[in-house]
Design a protein around this motif. Structure first.
Motif, PDB file in Angstrom:
ATOM      1  N   CYS A 127      26.941  92.163   3.531  1.00  0.00           N
ATOM      2  CA  CYS A 127      25.319  91.527   3.957  1.00  0.00           C
ATOM      3  C   CYS A 127      24.162  92.773   3.612  1.00  0.00           C
ATOM      4  CB  CYS A 127      25.181  91.075   5.139  1.00  0.00           C
ATOM      5  SG  CYS A 127      26.444  90.198   6.498  1.00  0.00           S
ATOM      6  N   ALA A 177      28.344  87.865  10.335  1.00  0.00           N
ATOM      7  CA  ALA A 177      29.253  87.709   9.174  1.00  0.00           C
ATOM      8  C   ALA A 177      31.000  88.334   9.622  1.00  0.00           C
ATOM      9  CB  ALA A 177      28.903  88.554   8.342  1.00  0.00           C
ATOM     10  N   ASP A 178      32.008  86.942  10.540  1.00  0.00           N
ATOM     11  CA  ASP A 178      32.381  87.764  11.191  1.00  0.00           C
ATOM     12  C   ASP A 178      33.621  87.248   9.931  1.00  0.00           C
ATOM     13  OD1 ASP A 178      35.434  87.746  12.375  1.00  0.00           O
ATOM     14  OD2 ASP A 178      35.509  85.544  13.036  1.00  0.00           O
ATOM     15  N   THR A 179      34.431  86.017   9.673  1.00  0.00           N
ATOM     16  CA  THR A 179      35.126  85.791   8.123  1.00  0.00           C
ATOM     17  C   THR A 179      34.163  86.088   6.808  1.00  0.00           C
ATOM     18  OG1 THR A 179      34.785  83.912   8.011  1.00  0.00           O
ATOM     19  CG2 THR A 179      36.892  84.707   8.999  1.00  0.00           C
ATOM     20  N   GLY A 180      32.513  86.015   6.685  1.00  0.00           N
ATOM     21  CA  GLY A 180      31.561  85.574   6.057  1.00  0.00           C
ATOM     22  C   GLY A 180      31.429  83.752   5.062  1.00  0.00           C
ATOM     23  N   SER A 209      34.684  90.780   6.852  1.00  0.00           N
ATOM     24  CA  SER A 209      33.499  89.519   5.836  1.00  0.00           C
ATOM     25  C   SER A 209      33.272  89.974   4.661  1.00  0.00           C
ATOM     26  CB  SER A 209      32.417  89.715   6.707  1.00  0.00           C
ATOM     27  OG  SER A 209      31.154  89.584   6.110  1.00  0.00           O
ATOM     28  N   GLU A 258      27.605  92.800  11.633  1.00  0.00           N
ATOM     29  CA  GLU A 258      29.256  92.227  10.628  1.00  0.00           C
ATOM     30  C   GLU A 258      30.169  92.959  10.749  1.00  0.00           C
ATOM     31  OE1 GLU A 258      28.235  92.724   6.208  1.00  0.00           O
ATOM     32  OE2 GLU A 258      28.780  94.400   7.160  1.00  0.00           O
TER      33      GLU A 258
END
Length: 169
Positions: free
Chosen positions: A134, A99-102, A130, A126
């Motif tokens: 998550c 989840a980089d930018t998400g 993000s 994550e």
């Protein structure tokens, strides 16, 4: 984002997926379906499916990243789009590598809401930026991650010729 890279080894996939599965189990969440975000989430979802004893898996392809820290203006769901019919009472676990930018996870989660009973997310990594918090995370980092499955360029004629010297005779 830091200029340093986090390098993931193949062994980390098994360790990370098993740890995520243990966290999911300890939380009491029993997914009926694991949804992989392709391509990065395919291996994660498969490993989680085995570790959690979930055979029902789906795949959803979302295009967003075009290179290292390069992306389209917005993530786009690509066909074929999974039909989540007859899953209104199902618990769904969305799996991805990072989840980089998400934004990819947010798009997929929004797509699934209302079609299933419950949606939760699991990722190996994550990042602080993000937009999705998550539900299950193996590691948190602000570095770019080099995954073993995407560290090398695609196989082509020249790479095949180079590798043929190592083939068994």
């Amino acid at each position: 984002m830091s200029g340093e890279r986090e390098v993931m080894a193949w062994e980390d996939l098994g360790t990370g997926a098993r740890d995520l599965a243990a966290r999911i189990h300890a939380d009491g969440f029993e997914p009926d379906v694991v949804l992989a975000i392709a391509r990065g989430g395919l291996l994660v979802a498969g490993a989680l499916g085995y570790a959690l004893g979930v055979k029902n898996t789906y795949t959803m392809n979302v295009e967003f990243y075009t290179g290292v820290d390069e992306r389209l203006p917005a993530p786009m769901i690509l066909p074929p789009v999974p039909e989540l019919v007859d899953l209104t009472e199902a618990k769904l676990l969305v799996a991805d590598d990072v989840a980089d930018t998400g934004r990819t996870l947010a798009l997929v989660k929004e797509f699934c809401l209302g079609k299933v009973d419950e949606v939760r997310t699991a990722v190996l990594y994550e990042k602080p930026a993000s937009v999705v918090d998550c539900d299950y995370v193996w590691r948190r980092t602000d570095r770019w991650i080099t995954f073993p499955w995407s560290a090398l360029p695609p196989v082509n004629e020249s790479s095949s010729a180079q590798l043929s010297q190592f083939a068994p005779r």
